[in-house]
Design a protein around this motif. Structure first.
Motif, short mmCIF file in Angstrom:
data_model
loop_
_atom_site.label_atom_id
_atom_site.label_comp_id
_atom_site.label_asym_id
_atom_site.label_seq_id
_atom_site.Cartn_x
_atom_site.Cartn_y
_atom_site.Cartn_z
N ILE G 18 0.86 -1.18 0.00
CA ILE G 18 0.00 0.00 0.00
C ILE G 18 0.90 1.23 0.00
CG2 ILE G 18 -1.86 1.19 1.24
CD1 ILE G 18 -2.74 -1.64 0.60
N LEU G 19 0.69 2.10 -0.98
CA LEU G 19 1.50 3.33 -1.08
C LEU G 19 0.77 4.45 -0.35
CD1 LEU G 19 3.97 4.76 -2.51
CD2 LEU G 19 2.33 5.42 -4.29
N ASN G 44 1.40 10.19 12.66
CA ASN G 44 1.28 8.82 12.18
C ASN G 44 0.02 8.61 11.38
OD1 ASN G 44 3.20 8.61 14.68
ND2 ASN G 44 3.56 6.87 13.33
N GLU G 45 -0.41 9.67 10.77
CA GLU G 45 -1.54 9.61 9.85
C GLU G 45 -1.01 9.68 8.43
OE1 GLU G 45 -4.77 12.40 10.89
OE2 GLU G 45 -3.54 12.81 12.64
N ALA G 46 -1.67 8.96 7.53
CA ALA G 46 -1.22 8.98 6.15
C ALA G 46 -2.43 8.83 5.23
CB ALA G 46 -0.22 7.87 5.88
N LYS G 47 -2.24 9.25 3.98
CA LYS G 47 -3.29 9.12 2.99
C LYS G 47 -2.89 8.01 2.03
CE LYS G 47 -6.08 11.95 -0.08
NZ LYS G 47 -6.22 13.26 -0.71
N VAL G 48 -3.83 7.13 1.73
CA VAL G 48 -3.55 6.03 0.80
C VAL G 48 -3.59 6.56 -0.63
CG1 VAL G 48 -4.35 3.80 -0.09
CG2 VAL G 48 -4.50 4.31 2.37
N LEU G 49 -2.50 6.33 -1.37
CA LEU G 49 -2.42 6.80 -2.75
C LEU G 49 -2.70 5.68 -3.75
CD1 LEU G 49 0.69 9.15 -2.64
CD2 LEU G 49 -1.71 9.67 -2.19
N ALA G 50 -2.23 4.48 -3.43
CA ALA G 50 -2.43 3.35 -4.35
C ALA G 50 -2.33 2.05 -3.57
CB ALA G 50 -1.37 3.38 -5.45
N SER G 81 8.69 0.85 3.55
CA SER G 81 9.81 1.20 2.67
C SER G 81 9.62 2.63 2.18
CB SER G 81 9.85 0.27 1.46
OG SER G 81 9.95 -1.07 1.87
N PRO G 82 10.53 3.55 2.58
CA PRO G 82 10.40 4.93 2.15
C PRO G 82 10.81 5.09 0.69
CG PRO G 82 12.38 4.65 3.45
CD PRO G 82 11.68 3.34 3.44
N ILE G 83 10.10 5.93 -0.06
CA ILE G 83 10.36 6.18 -1.48
C ILE G 83 10.37 7.69 -1.68
CG2 ILE G 83 9.46 5.87 -3.84
CD1 ILE G 83 9.91 3.22 -2.69
N GLU G 89 8.24 12.68 -0.01
CA GLU G 89 8.50 11.34 0.52
C GLU G 89 7.22 10.54 0.64
OE1 GLU G 89 10.97 10.66 3.74
OE2 GLU G 89 12.67 11.74 2.87
N TYR G 90 7.29 9.28 0.27
CA TYR G 90 6.16 8.35 0.36
C TYR G 90 6.62 7.09 1.08
CZ TYR G 90 4.63 11.55 -3.25
OH TYR G 90 4.30 12.69 -3.93
N THR G 91 5.68 6.26 1.45
CA THR G 91 6.06 5.00 2.10
C THR G 91 5.19 3.87 1.56
OG1 THR G 91 6.41 6.31 4.10
CG2 THR G 91 6.61 3.94 4.32
N LEU G 92 5.82 2.71 1.40
CA LEU G 92 5.08 1.50 1.02
C LEU G 92 4.98 0.60 2.23
CD1 LEU G 92 6.67 0.90 -2.46
CD2 LEU G 92 4.21 0.77 -2.06
N PHE G 93 3.75 0.30 2.67
CA PHE G 93 3.52 -0.65 3.76
C PHE G 93 2.86 -1.91 3.19
CE2 PHE G 93 3.64 3.27 6.27
CZ PHE G 93 4.43 2.87 7.33
N ARG G 94 2.93 -2.99 3.95
CA ARG G 94 2.10 -4.14 3.59
C ARG G 94 0.75 -3.91 4.25
NH1 ARG G 94 6.17 -8.91 2.55
NH2 ARG G 94 4.58 -9.13 0.95
N ASP G 95 -0.28 -4.40 3.62
CA ASP G 95 -1.65 -4.14 4.08
C ASP G 95 -1.83 -4.40 5.58
OD1 ASP G 95 -4.46 -3.58 3.52
OD2 ASP G 95 -4.77 -5.71 3.93
N HIS G 96 -1.29 -5.55 6.08
CA HIS G 96 -1.54 -5.90 7.48
C HIS G 96 -0.75 -5.03 8.46
CE1 HIS G 96 2.06 -8.37 6.63
NE2 HIS G 96 2.36 -8.03 7.85
N GLU G 97 0.15 -4.21 7.97
CA GLU G 97 0.91 -3.34 8.87
C GLU G 97 0.14 -2.07 9.23
OE1 GLU G 97 5.47 -4.43 7.45
OE2 GLU G 97 4.38 -2.85 6.41
#
Lengths: 104, 104, 104, 104, 104, 104, 104
Positions: G18-19, G44-50, G81-83, G89-97
């Motif tokens: 999840i990006l 620790n709030e974020a918006k889901v982009l993809a 994973s920061p991108i 800056e963006y971050t990729l998490f796994r869904d269950h995280e």
């Protein structure tokens, strides 16, 4: 890791392994000025060169890889097996280690 | 690891183990000049000599190994069980540890 | 590990355990000259003395061991449970720890 | 671990646990000479006193323990939960930790 | 861990957790002489006060706990979650951590 | 962890996560005397504010959480993800980490 | 991690990734006074982009991600994973995280 291979095209990844080559960062700025080598950052983008047939699921079926040769992908910061063919460097990742596909 | 075996051909790998022999790097350059020993890099290519019958899947079926005797393969930098027969060195890997098949 | 057993034949391995005895290296050269003790390398060959009935698979069936009493096998460099019976040493491995069968 | 139990017979192991008592090494030689205490090696043989009903397999069935009360077994060098009842020491192992049955 | 609970009876363990209270060692000898506090060993016996409904097996069924309220059990030397209610200490174990039932 | 949320009610836990708020210890004694702050122990009791829809079991079905909003629960000493909304602190646990329900 | 991407919209997460982009904390107080940079806490709030297509369950079916593009989520303190794309800056998490969805 060293090889005596003549061409990277002779590498056929096994199971869920994906052969990629890291995209090289531009060594000059948008304005055309060449950057000193230390200012060129290593990119986490790579091009998929070859994909394995997929690992086996519990039911004995192959799990189809998520990417195809020619795809551009985001690769993780760490991990993968580096392979050297001639002067070029390549990396083998497992399919699930790739982070994202890059659509251009 | 040492053995008193007369021939490597007497080794029949068990389960998903694959017996390989590392390809030796050329000790001379393309132009025919011999390289000093320290300049000869160890290659991560190997030839498959024998394959086990495959590990058991959860349903009790054997998982067929990915490679066959005679195949050339990319082997990982670390891991495997080294075996010495006479003066020659061999390595036993598990099937899933092999990185890629090399098509020539 | 110490035992007060009179014979190794009284040991019946449980589940997937395999009782082996390491093959002793020749203490003299092919030409008949005795080697000093420090020159005798420990071999990674062993003879299978007894095998357990096999571990249970997820479906409740026993997984048949890969080897039989009398087989010669390649054993890993590390691992296994050493057992001493009288002055002799034996080792118990799990079936999947054995590397290869040796066909003579 | 300490208990205030009057008899070891009141211990009913749960799941796949096996209650054993280590066999005591002879404190005198075959010739009848008593050994100093430091020369008496601890043995890895034990007698099974009680067995649990077995752990549950994935299908909800109990896995029958590999041994029965009265069996003599080889126990591993490490592991197990020591229990003291009065002045005697006992150990609880899980069924799969036992190495072999000893047939006399 | 601290609580402000009035009674331990208000604790209903979740899943496969088992609420126990350690049996207190006798502070006097059989002959009636009181022992100094440092001579009183902590026992690994406990009484089961409440049991959870059981964890879920893979097929979605609850796995019935091995013990019932009122049972006496052998508890492991380490582990468990300590809970304090008033001046009394209790411990929550998972069902499979309990070693044995004590039949009196 | 910090948030800019206006209300904790906007947090909808995902999968098997459970949002709880720790019960605050009484800062005065039963007799009405206020305790110095260092004498107020942190309690391991919490109130459930919101529950996720449940994690997925292997068969693709959701596993229903063990608790409901409004339940009082015993929480473990360590673990969980702390969340700050305004001046209040909350914690997200996974369902199986909660120790017990408190019936009042 | 660096990229040479022109737009974050070209990133298509693989499997269960999840990006997200972290919500930036307000740099001024409610009263309109600008905060010094060191007083601005990372949220620790974020918006889901993809979102990726989902990981594979054991039965070969995709597990649908828990969130959708546009959702606001609570992200864990560590991991991902920061991108970097351009200056953002963006971050990729796994869904269950992901911890929770934020309903506004």
């Amino acid at each position: 890791m060293s090889t005596a291979l003549k061409s990277v095209r002779s590498i056929a990844p096994l199971l869920d392994r994906i052969l990629v080559q890291r995209v090289k960062a531009e060594a000059k700025t948008a304005g055309g000025i060449f950057l000193p080598e230390t200012a060129v950052k290593e990119l986490n983008e790579a091009k998929v060169l070859a994909v394995g047939p997929g690992a086996f699921a519990k039911d004995g079926q192959r799990i189809k890889p998520s990417v195809q040769p020619g795809d551009k992908v985001l690769i993780p910061q760490y991990g993968g097996s580096p392979i050297k063919v001639g002067e070029e460097e390549y990396t083998l990742f497992r399919d699930h280690e790739l982070l994202a596909k890059i659509n251009e």
